[in-house]
Design a protein around this motif. Structure first.
Motif, mmCIF file in Angstrom:
data_model
loop_
_atom_site.group_PDB
_atom_site.id
_atom_site.type_symbol
_atom_site.label_atom_id
_atom_site.label_comp_id
_atom_site.label_asym_id
_atom_site.label_seq_id
_atom_site.Cartn_x
_atom_site.Cartn_y
_atom_site.Cartn_z
ATOM 1 N N ARG A 98 1.876 -4.509 4.148
ATOM 2 C CA ARG A 98 1.095 -4.797 5.378
ATOM 3 C C ARG A 98 0.723 -6.269 5.364
ATOM 4 O O ARG A 98 0.402 -6.997 4.600
ATOM 5 C CB ARG A 98 -0.577 -4.097 4.947
ATOM 6 C CG ARG A 98 -0.377 -2.674 4.822
ATOM 7 C CD ARG A 98 -1.653 -2.020 4.739
ATOM 8 N NE ARG A 98 -1.595 -0.875 5.102
ATOM 9 C CZ ARG A 98 -2.789 -0.130 4.528
ATOM 10 N NH1 ARG A 98 -3.933 -0.594 3.852
ATOM 11 N NH2 ARG A 98 -2.762 1.341 4.896
ATOM 12 N N ASP A 127 -10.751 -1.460 5.987
ATOM 13 C CA ASP A 127 -10.166 -2.510 7.063
ATOM 14 C C ASP A 127 -9.138 -1.610 7.664
ATOM 15 O O ASP A 127 -9.035 -1.767 9.132
ATOM 16 C CB ASP A 127 -9.764 -3.549 6.420
ATOM 17 C CG ASP A 127 -10.852 -4.582 5.721
ATOM 18 O OD1 ASP A 127 -10.447 -5.213 5.199
ATOM 19 O OD2 ASP A 127 -11.985 -4.136 6.079
ATOM 20 N N THR A 128 -8.339 -0.828 7.124
ATOM 21 C CA THR A 128 -7.409 -0.123 7.756
ATOM 22 C C THR A 128 -7.411 1.319 7.223
ATOM 23 O O THR A 128 -7.407 1.356 5.911
ATOM 24 C CB THR A 128 -5.686 -0.692 7.442
ATOM 25 O OG1 THR A 128 -5.809 -2.011 7.791
ATOM 26 C CG2 THR A 128 -4.818 -0.042 8.069
ATOM 27 N N ASP A 129 -7.399 2.303 7.974
ATOM 28 C CA ASP A 129 -7.632 3.702 7.451
ATOM 29 C C ASP A 129 -6.102 3.999 7.122
ATOM 30 O O ASP A 129 -5.057 3.731 7.645
ATOM 31 C CB ASP A 129 -7.959 4.491 8.462
ATOM 32 C CG ASP A 129 -9.618 4.241 8.849
ATOM 33 O OD1 ASP A 129 -9.937 4.669 9.896
ATOM 34 O OD2 ASP A 129 -10.026 3.416 7.995
ATOM 35 N N SER A 130 -5.985 4.840 6.007
ATOM 36 C CA SER A 130 -4.792 5.498 5.376
ATOM 37 C C SER A 130 -4.928 6.563 5.323
ATOM 38 O O SER A 130 -5.984 6.976 4.559
ATOM 39 C CB SER A 130 -4.411 4.501 4.353
ATOM 40 O OG SER A 130 -3.189 4.901 3.587
ATOM 41 N N PHE A 131 -3.908 7.520 5.420
ATOM 42 C CA PHE A 131 -4.178 8.887 5.219
ATOM 43 C C PHE A 131 -2.959 9.406 4.442
ATOM 44 O O PHE A 131 -1.913 9.276 4.574
ATOM 45 C CB PHE A 131 -4.076 9.858 6.510
ATOM 46 C CG PHE A 131 -5.153 9.287 7.553
ATOM 47 C CD1 PHE A 131 -5.038 8.640 8.397
ATOM 48 C CD2 PHE A 131 -6.432 9.832 7.205
ATOM 49 C CE1 PHE A 131 -6.023 8.272 9.332
ATOM 50 C CE2 PHE A 131 -7.795 9.496 8.261
ATOM 51 C CZ PHE A 131 -7.398 8.733 9.062
ATOM 52 N N GLY A 132 -3.313 10.050 3.315
ATOM 53 C CA GLY A 132 -2.631 10.343 2.217
ATOM 54 C C GLY A 132 -1.752 11.694 2.415
ATOM 55 O O GLY A 132 -1.600 12.191 3.435
ATOM 56 N N LEU A 162 -12.416 5.400 -0.811
ATOM 57 C CA LEU A 162 -11.374 6.291 -0.954
ATOM 58 C C LEU A 162 -12.007 7.933 -1.052
ATOM 59 O O LEU A 162 -13.093 8.213 -1.773
ATOM 60 C CB LEU A 162 -10.872 6.087 -2.535
ATOM 61 C CG LEU A 162 -9.891 4.841 -2.834
ATOM 62 C CD1 LEU A 162 -9.817 4.652 -4.028
ATOM 63 C CD2 LEU A 162 -8.398 5.238 -1.909
ATOM 64 N N PHE A 193 -8.011 6.889 2.538
ATOM 65 C CA PHE A 193 -8.749 5.633 2.449
ATOM 66 C C PHE A 193 -9.255 5.001 3.794
ATOM 67 O O PHE A 193 -8.687 5.074 4.690
ATOM 68 C CB PHE A 193 -7.604 4.551 2.135
ATOM 69 C CG PHE A 193 -8.221 3.274 1.613
ATOM 70 C CD1 PHE A 193 -8.140 2.294 2.771
ATOM 71 C CD2 PHE A 193 -9.225 3.162 0.761
ATOM 72 C CE1 PHE A 193 -8.777 1.030 2.600
ATOM 73 C CE2 PHE A 193 -9.995 1.669 0.629
ATOM 74 C CZ PHE A 193 -9.773 0.753 1.564
ATOM 75 N N ARG A 206 -11.350 -3.076 0.352
ATOM 76 C CA ARG A 206 -12.421 -2.922 0.441
ATOM 77 C C ARG A 206 -12.739 -1.512 1.560
ATOM 78 O O ARG A 206 -12.149 -1.430 2.574
ATOM 79 C CB ARG A 206 -13.190 -3.974 1.567
ATOM 80 C CG ARG A 206 -13.555 -5.237 0.385
ATOM 81 C CD ARG A 206 -13.946 -6.473 1.300
ATOM 82 N NE ARG A 206 -12.709 -6.769 2.059
ATOM 83 C CZ ARG A 206 -11.731 -7.513 1.940
ATOM 84 N NH1 ARG A 206 -11.372 -7.823 0.734
ATOM 85 N NH2 ARG A 206 -10.730 -7.701 2.614
ATOM 86 N N TRP A 252 0.583 -1.180 -0.033
ATOM 87 C CA TRP A 252 -0.013 0.007 0.113
ATOM 88 C C TRP A 252 0.852 1.313 0.044
ATOM 89 O O TRP A 252 1.732 1.151 0.690
ATOM 90 C CB TRP A 252 -0.827 -0.078 1.297
ATOM 91 C CG TRP A 252 -1.803 1.281 1.202
ATOM 92 C CD1 TRP A 252 -1.892 2.055 2.080
ATOM 93 C CD2 TRP A 252 -2.959 1.280 0.551
ATOM 94 N NE1 TRP A 252 -2.732 3.065 1.931
ATOM 95 C CE2 TRP A 252 -3.576 2.444 0.760
ATOM 96 C CE3 TRP A 252 -3.664 0.684 -0.646
ATOM 97 C CZ2 TRP A 252 -4.723 3.129 0.298
ATOM 98 C CZ3 TRP A 252 -4.777 1.171 -1.002
ATOM 99 C CH2 TRP A 252 -5.378 2.180 -0.541
ATOM 100 N N PRO A 299 0.712 4.776 1.285
ATOM 101 C CA PRO A 299 -0.290 5.558 1.660
ATOM 102 C C PRO A 299 -0.261 7.062 1.210
ATOM 103 O O PRO A 299 -1.377 7.628 1.302
ATOM 104 C CB PRO A 299 0.315 5.655 3.330
ATOM 105 C CG PRO A 299 1.586 5.059 3.101
ATOM 106 C CD PRO A 299 1.703 4.277 2.004
ATOM 107 N N SER A 300 0.686 7.702 0.509
ATOM 108 C CA SER A 300 0.695 9.036 0.476
ATOM 109 C C SER A 300 -0.133 9.433 -0.750
ATOM 110 O O SER A 300 -0.762 10.527 -1.132
ATOM 111 C CB SER A 300 2.151 9.462 0.006
ATOM 112 O OG SER A 300 2.580 8.658 -1.247
ATOM 113 N N MET A 301 -0.319 8.298 -1.778
ATOM 114 C CA MET A 301 -1.065 8.395 -3.065
ATOM 115 C C MET A 301 -2.419 7.652 -2.888
ATOM 116 O O MET A 301 -3.336 7.728 -3.801
ATOM 117 C CB MET A 301 -0.418 7.941 -4.314
ATOM 118 C CG MET A 301 0.690 8.798 -4.661
ATOM 119 S SD MET A 301 1.183 8.585 -6.193
ATOM 120 C CE MET A 301 2.520 9.831 -6.349
#
Lengths: 154, 304
Positions: A135, B245-250, B207, B242, B204, A98, A100-102
Motif C-alpha cells: 500500500r 483507514d483502509t478496510d481489509s477483509f480476510g 481488528l 480490519f 490504526r 499488508w 489481507p487474508s490474515m
C-alpha cells in the motif's frame, strides 16, 4: 472382538484413502513470471485521485523469504502541455505492507525522497510467504487520505 | 466385574494422557491456537502435565489452496504446563500455560503464549458399566491473550508473535469410550474471538475476528501398560477483518492435523506420551502455515 478389530481396520483404511492431501505447489517458474511482468510494465496505471497524480513503480531488488527488497516509485502530474512531469505530492507518501487474508502487516518500510517525484522504498520485507498488498499511501496529520494498492505474492 | 472395572480404569488412564496430546494447532505465523482443553477424562482427582513440543514450519498455504515450501527453516519449541482439578464431584477446572520459543535464520524470540482456562462438567458419568454409553464432559474455555499478537510484533520475522491477540470464549464436549483393548474419543468445540482496537505507527483501526471451531477424533489400542493411538483433528477460523483507514477483509483459515502417539503408564500415578503430529498429510488446508511436531509429555495424577 475379532469383528470389532476388523471393523476398526476397515474404517481406518477407508479414512486414509479418501482424506490424503494432494497439494499443488507454487513452482519456481511462477516466481520468474511475476518478476518479468513487474519489470517491463512502464505504463502509469496507478492514480492518487485526491491530488490528480499518477504513480509508476518498479522493483530495484526483489524481496525473498530471508532478505528485504526495495522499489522505486515515481509520482507524476500532467503539466499544462499535457505531458507527464515528475512532481512531489503535497501529502507525505508512506508504504505499508499488508496481508489481507490474515489481517496483519509486516516490518516497517522506509521511504526516502531521492529527487523531485522520485522515492525509494527500502526495507521491504514480508514476514511470511503468501499474498500481500503493498500500500502506497498519502498521509496527512497521521491519517491516510489516499492509497494505491499493489498486490504481491511471495 | 471388579477386574473389568480395574481394566477399564487402566485404559482410561492411558487414554487421558493421549487426549492431552491432541492439540488443534493454529497458524504458525500468528501464534496461539484454540487447543484442546486441559481436562481429566478418567476418574482422577487431579492431573498435571508438562509437555515439550518441537515443531517445524513445513509449508505455507495461500488463500487459493496452493502450497509453498519454506526455503529457510522456522522452528518452534514449546514448554507447556497443564493442570486440572476436580471439585464438587463432577465439576473440574483446568489451565494451560505455554512458553514458546520461535527461531528463524539465527534470530530467536521466547515468551509466553496465550493462556487457556477451562471449566468442565461430567454430564455423562460412567458410574455403571454400559457397553454403548460413552463418558461425556462438557466444558467452557476462555483464552487470555497473554501472547503478543502479530499486529503488535516488533521483531524481525515477527518471531515475537506467540498469540492470536484476541480474547476468546468457547464451549465444547469430549466423549470417550473404552471397549476391550480399544478406546476412542471425540472432541468438538466452537469459540468466538472478540474484536480489539489496534494503534501502531502504521496501523490504526479495529481488528474484527469472528467464530472458529475444531473437532478431533482418536482411536487407541492398549496392551500391557502401553497404548498406541492415532488422532485426526480439523481446525477452522473465520476471516479476520480490519476496519480503519483502509478496510481489509480476510480469508478463512483451515487445517487438518493427524497424529500418532505412544503412551506408557509407569505407575497408576505417572504416564509418559510420545507423539508426532503433521498438518501436511491430510485435508485441504487454506490460508495457513503447516507444522510438523514432535512432543514428549509427562503426566502426574492424583486419585480420588
Amino acid at each position: 472382538m475379532k469383528n470389532l478389530n476388523l471393523l476398526v481396520l476397515l474404517l481406518t483404511c477407508f479414512t486414509l484413502l479418501i482424506a490424503c492431501a494432494d497439494p499443488e505447489y507454487v513452482s519456481a517458474s511462477d516466481a520468474a513470471d511475476l518478476e518479468e511482468e513487474v519489470l517491463t510494465d512502464a505504463r502509469c496505471t496507478f492514480k492518487f485521485s485526491s491530488e490528480n497524480l499518477c504513480l509508476r513503480w518498479q522493483w530495484e531488488r526483489l524481496p525473498t523469504e530471508t532478505e528485504a527488497g526495495s522499489f522505486i516509485f515515481q509520482v507524476f502530474k500532467l503539466d499544462q502541455q499535457g505531458k507527464m512531469v515528475l512532481a512531489d505530492p503535497v501529502k507525505q507518501p508512506t508504504v505499508i505492507l499488508w496481508m489481507p487474508s490474515m489481517g496483519h502487516g509486516s516490518s516497517p518500510v522506509t521511504v526516502t525522497r531521492t529527487s523531485i517525484g522520485v522515492y525509494l522504498a527500502s526495507a521491504v520485507f514480508f514476514v511470511m510467504p503468501g499474498e500481500w498488498d503493498i500500500r502506497i499511501n498519502l498521509d496527512e496529520n497521521g491519517k491516510t487520505v489516499d492509497q494505491i494498492t499493489v498486490p504481491f505474492t511471495l | 466385574m471388579k477386574m473389568v472395572r480395574q481394566l477399564i480404569k487402566l485404559l482410561f488412564l492411558l487414554l487421558s494422557s493421549s487426549i492431552v496430546s491432541s492439540h488443534a494447532l493454529g497458524a504458525a505465523c500468528c501464534g496461539g491456537s484454540f487447543a484442546s482443553p486441559s481436562l481429566i477424562a478418567g476418574d482422577d482427582l487431579a492431573q498435571t502435565t508438562l509437555g515439550l513440543l518441537t515443531s517445524e514450519v513445513a509449508a505455507d498455504v495461500y488463500t487459493d489452496g496452493r502450497w509453498r515450501k519454506r526455503s529457510d527453516l522456522e522452528t518452534h519449541k514449546t514448554l507447556v504446563l497443564e493442570a486440572a482439578h476436580v471439585f464438587w464431584d463432577r465439576w473440574q477446572a483446568g489451565f494451560s500455560l505455554p512458553i514458546i520459543e520461535r527461531a528463524r535464520a539465527k534470530e530467536t524470540s521466547t515468551g509466553l503464549g496465550d493462556t487457556n482456562v477451562s471449566l468442565g462438567y461430567e454430564y455423562l458419568p460412567d458410574w455403571t458399566y454400559s457397553y454403548w454409553r460413552p463418558k461425556g464432559i462438557g466444558y467452557l474455555k476462555l483464552t487470555l491473550p497473554t501472547g503478543r499478537s502479530i499486529q503488535e510484533s516488533e521483531a524481525t520475522y515477527a518471531l515475537d508473535s506467540r498469540g492470536r491477540g484476541f480474547w476468546a470464549i468457547g464451549a465444547g464436549t469430549l466423549l470417550s469410550k473404552v471397549l476391550g483393548a480399544w478406546d476412542g474419543f471425540s472432541n468438538i468445540e466452537v469459540h468466538h474471538s472478540f474484536s480489539k482496537s489496534v494503534e501502531t505507527e502504521d496501523l490504526r483501526g479495529q481488528l474484527d475476528p469472528s467464530w472458529g471451531a475444531s473437532s478431533s477424533v482418536g482411536l487407541g489400542y492398549s496392551f500391557k501398560s502401553s497404548r498406541i493411538g492415532a488422532t485426526f483433528s480439523y481446525n477452522y477460523e473465520d476471516p479476520i477483518n480490519f476496519l480503519g483507514d483502509t478496510d481489509s477483509f480476510g480469508t478463512e483459515q483451515a487445517s487438518t492435523t493427524v497424529g500418532v502417539s505412544f503412551s506408557y503408564l509407569y505407575s497408576s500415578s505417572w504416564a509418559v506420551t510420545l507423539s508426532y503430529t503433521d498438518q501436511t498429510i491430510f485435508g485441504e488446508p487454506v490460508n495457513t502455515s503447516l507444522l510438523q511436531t514432535f512432543s514428549l509429555r509427562v503426566q502426574r495424577r492424583w486419585p480420588r
